[in-house]
Design an enzyme around this catalytic site. Structure first.
Site, mmCIF file in Angstrom:
data_model
loop_
_atom_site.group_PDB
_atom_site.id
_atom_site.type_symbol
_atom_site.label_atom_id
_atom_site.label_comp_id
_atom_site.label_asym_id
_atom_site.label_seq_id
_atom_site.Cartn_x
_atom_site.Cartn_y
_atom_site.Cartn_z
ATOM 1 N N LYS A 47 -50.651 -4.036 -4.358
ATOM 2 C CA LYS A 47 -49.819 -3.208 -3.475
ATOM 3 C C LYS A 47 -50.230 -1.757 -3.654
ATOM 4 O O LYS A 47 -50.189 -1.221 -4.756
ATOM 5 C CB LYS A 47 -48.329 -3.393 -3.835
ATOM 6 C CG LYS A 47 -47.393 -2.351 -3.195
ATOM 7 C CD LYS A 47 -45.919 -2.569 -3.551
ATOM 8 C CE LYS A 47 -45.046 -1.405 -3.078
ATOM 9 N NZ LYS A 47 -43.627 -1.566 -3.422
ATOM 10 N N LYS A 50 -34.961 6.661 0.292
ATOM 11 C CA LYS A 50 -34.546 6.638 -1.112
ATOM 12 C C LYS A 50 -33.798 7.922 -1.453
ATOM 13 O O LYS A 50 -34.011 8.949 -0.805
ATOM 14 C CB LYS A 50 -35.787 6.570 -2.012
ATOM 15 C CG LYS A 50 -36.480 5.238 -2.062
ATOM 16 C CD LYS A 50 -37.645 5.276 -3.053
ATOM 17 C CE LYS A 50 -38.392 3.964 -3.082
ATOM 18 N NZ LYS A 50 -37.617 2.832 -3.585
ATOM 19 N N ASP A 61 -46.386 4.179 -6.622
ATOM 20 C CA ASP A 61 -46.173 2.891 -5.945
ATOM 21 C C ASP A 61 -47.493 2.256 -5.490
ATOM 22 O O ASP A 61 -47.506 1.187 -4.907
ATOM 23 C CB ASP A 61 -45.207 3.076 -4.759
ATOM 24 C CG ASP A 61 -44.422 1.803 -4.463
ATOM 25 O OD1 ASP A 61 -44.271 0.962 -5.372
ATOM 26 O OD2 ASP A 61 -43.961 1.648 -3.316
ATOM 27 N N ASP A 95 -37.212 0.009 2.958
ATOM 28 C CA ASP A 95 -37.661 0.310 1.594
ATOM 29 C C ASP A 95 -38.216 -0.934 0.898
ATOM 30 O O ASP A 95 -38.835 -0.830 -0.152
ATOM 31 C CB ASP A 95 -36.501 0.917 0.792
ATOM 32 C CG ASP A 95 -36.977 1.590 -0.479
ATOM 33 O OD1 ASP A 95 -38.196 1.810 -0.613
ATOM 34 O OD2 ASP A 95 -36.115 1.896 -1.339
ATOM 35 N N GLU A 126 -40.825 -2.487 1.530
ATOM 36 C CA GLU A 126 -42.069 -2.437 2.311
ATOM 37 C C GLU A 126 -43.219 -3.137 1.609
ATOM 38 O O GLU A 126 -44.159 -3.579 2.260
ATOM 39 C CB GLU A 126 -42.441 -0.972 2.604
ATOM 40 C CG GLU A 126 -43.211 -0.243 1.492
ATOM 41 C CD GLU A 126 -42.436 -0.117 0.190
ATOM 42 O OE1 GLU A 126 -41.195 -0.195 0.213
ATOM 43 O OE2 GLU A 126 -43.082 0.043 -0.874
ATOM 44 N N ARG A 147 -43.467 -6.004 0.099
ATOM 45 C CA ARG A 147 -43.637 -7.408 0.495
ATOM 46 C C ARG A 147 -44.195 -7.525 1.906
ATOM 47 O O ARG A 147 -44.854 -8.511 2.237
ATOM 48 C CB ARG A 147 -42.291 -8.144 0.346
ATOM 49 C CG ARG A 147 -41.187 -7.566 1.175
ATOM 50 C CD ARG A 147 -39.804 -7.992 0.680
ATOM 51 N NE ARG A 147 -39.389 -7.237 -0.509
ATOM 52 C CZ ARG A 147 -38.235 -7.399 -1.130
ATOM 53 N NH1 ARG A 147 -37.372 -8.311 -0.696
ATOM 54 N NH2 ARG A 147 -37.917 -6.672 -2.183
HETATM 55 N N1 BES Z 1 -41.512 0.632 -4.809
HETATM 56 C C1 BES Z 1 -40.191 0.120 -4.831
HETATM 57 C C2 BES Z 1 -39.852 -0.573 -6.146
HETATM 58 C C3 BES Z 1 -39.751 0.291 -7.371
HETATM 59 C C4 BES Z 1 -38.552 0.860 -7.711
HETATM 60 C C5 BES Z 1 -40.841 0.484 -8.177
HETATM 61 C C6 BES Z 1 -38.456 1.628 -8.861
HETATM 62 C C7 BES Z 1 -40.749 1.251 -9.306
HETATM 63 C C8 BES Z 1 -39.561 1.810 -9.659
HETATM 64 C C9 BES Z 1 -39.974 -0.893 -3.703
HETATM 65 O O1 BES Z 1 -40.710 -0.674 -2.550
HETATM 66 C C10 BES Z 1 -38.538 -0.802 -3.324
HETATM 67 O O2 BES Z 1 -38.127 0.223 -2.885
HETATM 68 N N2 BES Z 1 -37.824 -1.888 -3.567
HETATM 69 C C11 BES Z 1 -36.430 -1.930 -3.281
HETATM 70 C C12 BES Z 1 -36.116 -3.274 -2.697
HETATM 71 C C13 BES Z 1 -34.754 -3.363 -2.090
HETATM 72 C C14 BES Z 1 -34.653 -2.510 -0.851
HETATM 73 C C15 BES Z 1 -34.486 -4.811 -1.746
HETATM 74 C C16 BES Z 1 -35.682 -1.731 -4.611
HETATM 75 O O3 BES Z 1 -36.180 -2.165 -5.646
HETATM 76 O O4 BES Z 1 -34.658 -1.080 -4.588
HETATM 77 ZN ZN ZN Z 2 -42.541 0.354 -2.832
HETATM 78 ZN ZN ZN Z 3 -39.736 0.668 -1.188
#
Ligand code: BES
Ligand code: ZN
Ligand code: ZN
Length: 472
Positions: free
Chosen positions: A236, A248, A259, A318, A320, A322
Site C-alpha cells: 500500500k 481525519k 501511509d 478514509d 482507502e 483496501r
Molecule cells: N492509513 C490508515 C490506517 C492507519 C491509522 C495507519 C493509524 C497508521 C496509523 C487507514 O487508511 C485508515 O484511515 N483506516 C481507518 C479505517 C476506518 C475508516 C474503517 C482507521 O483505521 O481508522
Molecule cells: Zn491509509
Molecule cells: Zn485512511
C-alpha cells in the site's frame, strides 16, 4: 559504515559482549573500578588501555543468560555504536561472541544504529562510523554480507519513507523504483499511469486518487533469480492519507506521510532480494496515490467496479487502503503465483489489538502463515495471526453493491479490512500484513532512531530467504 572481518583489531575502540556482569579477562585490571556494574541487558562499561592497537575497550552486557533473546545482540551492537559516536570514535571493533547468528545480528544492529535522517538539514553535526571490524578467528564475510544487505535495505527504505508528501509523491516513488531497476540489472520495472490504469480497469485504485492534483501510479517490479517458486508482493503506497472527504482529525495527521510504508517496504525488500541474488521469481506491485478531499474527490456512497469485477460501495473514504489494494491484489492473482504477500498500514485498529509489538498477520494458508511467523522471529519483526472467519465477511456485504469498504459497527476493524482484501485474491495462497503500528518509532530504541522505522523490509526478505531454502 564499512563492516569487515579480521582476526586482529586495530582502530579506536574494541567492544566485548557477554551475559550478565561476567566481563572477559581483558577487563581484569578494572575489577575495582567496575564494582558497581550490574550486568543488566544493554548496560556498558568502558576503560582506556595502553600498548594495544586501540586505546579503549568496552563491555556491553546481554543481560541474564536465561532471559536472552537474539535481538539483544542487535540492541547491544546499537548501544556500542551510540557509545562510539558520543566518544567520537569512528574505527571500532566487536569481539564476536560464540552465540548463534551473532555476526549477522551484530552487523544489522550496528548499521541500523549508525543511520540518521539528515537529508533535509542544511547543517548536520552527525558523523558516521567509518569502519566496524568484527574480530574472530574464522572468516565472517558471508554472514556479514547477509546482515549488511538486510540493514542497508532497511535504511534505504527509511530514507525514502521519511520524506514528506510534498517531496515523495506517487510519481517520485515510481522514479525511485525506476532508479532501483537501473542499479540492479536483475530487476525490471514497469510504471503504469492514470490512462493505463483506466484501461486496466483499476477503478477502485483510481477512485482514491480523484481528490488529488497528484496523479496516481501503479508500479510493477519483477525479479527473476529462478523460474520457481514464484511469489508476488504488494504494498500500500498512500503518499499522504488525509482521509479524503471522511477527513481525519488534524492532530498527528502529518504522520500519514508514512501511509506509504507498505510500498516502501516492498521496494526495500526487492533491493535486498536482488542483492542477495535469491533463487526465485518475485513480482512486486506498489499502488501509489494520495488520498485528498476536494471538489473532484470521491464521496461516501460512491460505488466502483474493481479489477476483478466485484462492486464496492465506499462508505468511508478514509478506508482507502483496501480500495487501492483490491485492484492490485486481483491484478497479481491473475498471474497465478505460488503465493501473494501484501503489506500495508491498513488500520488503526491493529494498534488497538496488538500495540506496537506485533504486526497483524492474516492468511488463507497455514504453511505460508507459519513461514512468515518464522521470518518474523528471525527479523524480530514479530507477527501475530488473526482469523478470517466467514462471519466477518458477512459484515462487509453491501445492500446495494457486492461489498462495502467499512462495516456498520466498526468492530474487529483489522479483520474486516482483511476479509475485504480476501475477496480479491481468488484461491491463490495469500497473506496480509497490517503494519500500521510499525511505520514509525516514537520512543528511543537501541538500534532505531525516532522517525521512519523501515520495518517490514527484513520481515519480507527473511520470508523470501526461507522460500529459497525450501526449494533446495
Ligand atoms: N492509513 C490508515 C490506517 C492507519 C491509522 C495507519 C493509524 C497508521 C496509523 C487507514 O487508511 C485508515 O484511515 N483506516 C481507518 C479505517 C476506518 C475508516 C474503517 C482507521 O483505521 O481508522
Ligand atoms: Zn491509509
Ligand atoms: Zn485512511
Amino acid at each position: 559504515m564499512k563492516v569487515i572481518s579480521k582476526r586482529k583489531f586495530e582502530g579506536d575502540m574494541l567492544f566485548y559482549f557477554g551475559y550478565g556482569k561476567q566481563m572477559p579477562k581483558e577487563f581484569a585490571e578494572f575489577k575495582q573500578d567496575a564494582k558497581s556494574f550490574e550486568g543488566k541487558s544493554g548496560e556498558s562499561y568502558s576503560a582506556p588501555v595502553k600498548n594495544k592497537g586501540y586505546s579503549r575497550i568496552a563491555f556491553v552486557s546481554l543481560g541474564d543468560k536465561k532471559e536472552f533473546e537474539p535481538d539483544f545482540l542487535r540492541r547491544a551492537a546499537g548501544t556500542a555504536v551510540r557509545i562510539s559516536k558520543s566518544m567520537r570514535k569512528n574505527k571500532i571493533g566487536f569481539s564476536v561472541p560464540h552465540i548463534n547468528d551473532a555476526t549477522k545480528l551484530l552487523t544489522e544492529g550496528a548499521i541500523l544504529a549508525d543511520y540518521k535522517f539528515v537529508k533535509l538539514k542544511s547543517k548536520s553535526e552527525e558523523k558516521q562510523i567509518d569502519t566496524l571490524t568484527l574480530v574472530s578467528a574464522s572468516d565472517l564475510s558471508k554472514q556479514i554480507n547477509t546482515g549488511r544487505i538486510l540493514a542497508e535495505s532497511q535504511n534505504y527504505m527509511r530514507e525514502l519513507n521519511e520524506l514528506p508528501a510534498n517531496l515523495m509523491t506517487p510519481r517520485k516513488v515510481a522514479e525511485e523504483a525506476v532508479k532501483l531497476g537501473k542499479k540492479y540489472k536483475s530487476l525490471s520495472v514497469k510504471v503504469y499511469d492514470e490512462r493505463a490504469l483506466k484501461k486496466m480497469k483499476m477503478d477502485t485504485l483510481l477512485s482514491v486518487s480523484k481528490g488529488s492534483t497528484e496523479p496516481p501510479r501503479f508500479v510493477v517490479i519483477e525479479y527473476k533469480g529462478a523460474k520457481k517458486p514464484f511469489y508476488c508482493l504488494m504494498g500500500k503506497g498512500i503518499t499522504f492519507d488525509s482521509g479524503g472527504i471522511s477527513l481525519k482529525p488534524s492532530k498527528n495527521m502529518h504522520e500519514m506521510k508514512y501511509d506509504k510504508s507498505g510500498a516502501m517496504a516492498v521496494l526495500g525488500a526487492m533491493r535486498a532480494i536482488a542483492e542477495l541474488k535469491l533463487p526465485l521469481r518475485v513480482m512486486a506491485a506498489m499502488a501509489l496515490t494520495e488520498n485528498m478531499p476536494s471538489g473532484s474527490a470521491q464521496k461516501p456512497g460512491d460505488i466502483w467496479k474493481s479489477h476483478n469485477g466485484k462492486t464496492v460501495e465506499v462508505l468511508n473514504t478514509d478506508a482507502e487502503g483496501r480500495l487501492v489494494m483490491a485492484d492490485s491484489l486481483s491484478y497479481l492473482a491473475e498471474k497465478k503465483p505460488d503465493g501473494i504477500i501484501d503489506m500495508a498500514t491498513l488500520t488503526g485498529a491493529v494498534i488497538i489489538a496488538l500495540g506496537k509489538h506485533a504486526i497483524g498477520l492474516f492468511s488463507n494458508d497455514d504453511k505460508l502463515a507459519q513461514t512468515i511467523e518464522k521470518a518474523g522471529n528471525n527479523a524480530h519483526e514479530r507477527v501475530w495471526r488473526l482469523p478470517l472467519w466467514k462471519d466477518y465477511s458477512e459484515m462487509m456485504k453491501s445492500d446495494v453493491a457486492d461489498l462495502k469498504n467499512v462495516s456498520n459497527t466498526g468492530e474487529a476493524g483489522s479483520i474486516t479490512a482483511a476479509v475485504f482484501l480476501k475477496e480479491f485474491v481468488d484461491d491463490v495462497k495469500w497473506a496480509h500484513l497490517d503494519i500500521a503500528g510499525f511505520m514509525n518509532i516514537t520512543n528511543a530504541h537501541p538500534y532505531l532512531d525516532k522517525g521512519a522505522s523501515g520495518a517490514g523490509v527484513r520481515l519480507l526478505t527473511e520470508t523470501f530467504i526461507l522460500f529459497s531454502e525450501k526449494k533446495k
